[in-house]
Scaffold this motif. Structure first.
Motif, PDB file in Angstrom:
ATOM      1  N   TRP A 119     -26.626  62.042 -45.443  1.00  0.00           N
ATOM      2  CA  TRP A 119     -28.018  61.579 -45.516  1.00  0.00           C
ATOM      3  C   TRP A 119     -28.404  60.832 -44.238  1.00  0.00           C
ATOM      4  O   TRP A 119     -29.499  61.006 -43.706  1.00  0.00           O
ATOM      5  CB  TRP A 119     -28.197  60.657 -46.722  1.00  0.00           C
ATOM      6  CG  TRP A 119     -28.316  61.376 -48.029  1.00  0.00           C
ATOM      7  CD1 TRP A 119     -27.323  61.596 -48.942  1.00  0.00           C
ATOM      8  CD2 TRP A 119     -29.496  61.961 -48.595  1.00  0.00           C
ATOM      9  NE1 TRP A 119     -27.815  62.278 -50.033  1.00  0.00           N
ATOM     10  CE2 TRP A 119     -29.144  62.513 -49.853  1.00  0.00           C
ATOM     11  CE3 TRP A 119     -30.820  62.068 -48.162  1.00  0.00           C
ATOM     12  CZ2 TRP A 119     -30.059  63.161 -50.673  1.00  0.00           C
ATOM     13  CZ3 TRP A 119     -31.737  62.708 -48.984  1.00  0.00           C
ATOM     14  CH2 TRP A 119     -31.357  63.249 -50.225  1.00  0.00           C
ATOM     15  N   GLY A 141     -35.374  60.067 -50.844  1.00  0.00           N
ATOM     16  CA  GLY A 141     -34.544  61.067 -51.516  1.00  0.00           C
ATOM     17  C   GLY A 141     -33.114  60.578 -51.658  1.00  0.00           C
ATOM     18  O   GLY A 141     -32.468  60.779 -52.692  1.00  0.00           O
ATOM     19  N   SER A 145     -31.214  59.873 -55.143  1.00  0.00           N
ATOM     20  CA  SER A 145     -30.023  60.642 -55.542  1.00  0.00           C
ATOM     21  C   SER A 145     -28.840  59.719 -55.836  1.00  0.00           C
ATOM     22  O   SER A 145     -27.743  60.189 -56.102  1.00  0.00           O
ATOM     23  CB  SER A 145     -29.649  61.636 -54.441  1.00  0.00           C
ATOM     24  OG  SER A 145     -29.093  60.930 -53.345  1.00  0.00           O
TER      25      SER A 145
END
Length: 288
Positions: A119, A141, A145
């Motif tokens: 990420w 995001g 997650s």
């Protein structure tokens, strides 16, 4: 007697170590040359060969084909399932100018597993490419997650918020960063001060600054420049005086902030005095 031939596995380990050492030392072209030599001897790359090579190819800022060729090779060799190889690939594409961020995103989207490194590589790549909206979306995001952002992801997200003067987004990133206990990291504090200063939220910038357990030149400079850019020249100079008293050494950027502050506040003489102190006192030449 005749020299004994080393088993191929041992030679690969030796090459991997040498390639890795070169990449870490910034000898990127040498790392890639060693790989060509290794291939010439009929040796197969493994999951330890590729990450430093991908990094080297990206750092050389060469044609994107170099990274694409390594990508093709690792797919053929079946190394893509190794998380650290896929992470290195995302990072390498993300470092390339122009279409790199899109390629990084494509690799990222195909990965069955992602960790904080994956990420962060994507996020910093998007931020560097100036895709600030996408970088902030990637940050959200990541949080959604269930991956905890680290001391690299948070500054990247904050720099995108600052660049797009997205103060509300910056506040939400700040709120998310405080929870996992990242505040002690100076990199996070520095980017918070900088983001708030750039978006004109000087009270917030000062509050973060005051709460930081340790500060460095970057921290002080972010606040000095923040006040200066927002037309608060006198406060900028007060912070500089505190910085000098604290024993922290200014750098070239600090002085740019000061000159900004002096010109905004009409303090030309103060500016001249600071400029004159650059070389004799701090050994800084006026110029990058």
């Amino acid at each position: 007697g005749p020299p004994m031939a080393l088993p191929a596995g041992t030679v690969v380990v030796a090459y991997n170590a040498a390639i890795s050492r070169c990449a870490r030392a910034g000898l990127y072209a040498r790392a890639l040359a060693l790989f060509r030599e290794m291939r010439g001897r009929g040796l197969r790359a493994d999951e330890y060969t590729l990450p430093p090579l991908l990094n080297s190819a990206a750092q050389l800022r060469g044609p994107p084909e170099a990274v694409a060729a390594l990508h093709a090779l690792l797919l053929r060799a079946g190394l893509a399932p190794h998380l650290h190889v896929a992470n290195a690939l995302v990072d390498a594409y993300a470092r390339l100018p122009h279409a790199g961020a899109a390629a990084a995103r494509a690799v990222f989207d195909e990965m069955p597993r992602r960790d904080v490194v994956t990420w962060t590589s994507l996020l910093t790549g998007l931020a560097r490419a100036g895709a600030h909206g996408a970088a902030v979306r990637a940050y959200h995001g990541m949080v959604a997650s269930g991956v905890q952002p680290d001391e690299f992801a948070v500054p990247a997200a904050l720099s995108s918020c600052a660049a797009s003067t997205a103060l509300d987004l910056g506040r939400s990133v700040h709120a998310a960063a405080v929870r996992p206990g990242l505040r002690p990291f100076r990199s996070v504090g520095n980017s918070l001060v900088s983001m708030y200063a750039k978006t004109g939220a000087l009270r917030d910038a000062r509050a973060v600054f005051d709460a930081m357990p340790a500060r460095c030149t970057i921290t002080w400079t972010a606040l000095i420049v923040g006040y200066a850019q927002n037309g608060r020249g006198r406060q900028s100079l007060e912070v500089y005086a505190d910085m000098v008293r604290s024993g922290c050494r200014p750098d070239y950027v600090t002085f740019i902030g000061l000159l900004f502050a002096c010109s905004h506040a009409g303090l030309v003489d103060a500016g001249r005095a600071h400029f004159r102190s650059m070389v004799p006192v701090y050994g800084i030449a006026p110029g990058p």
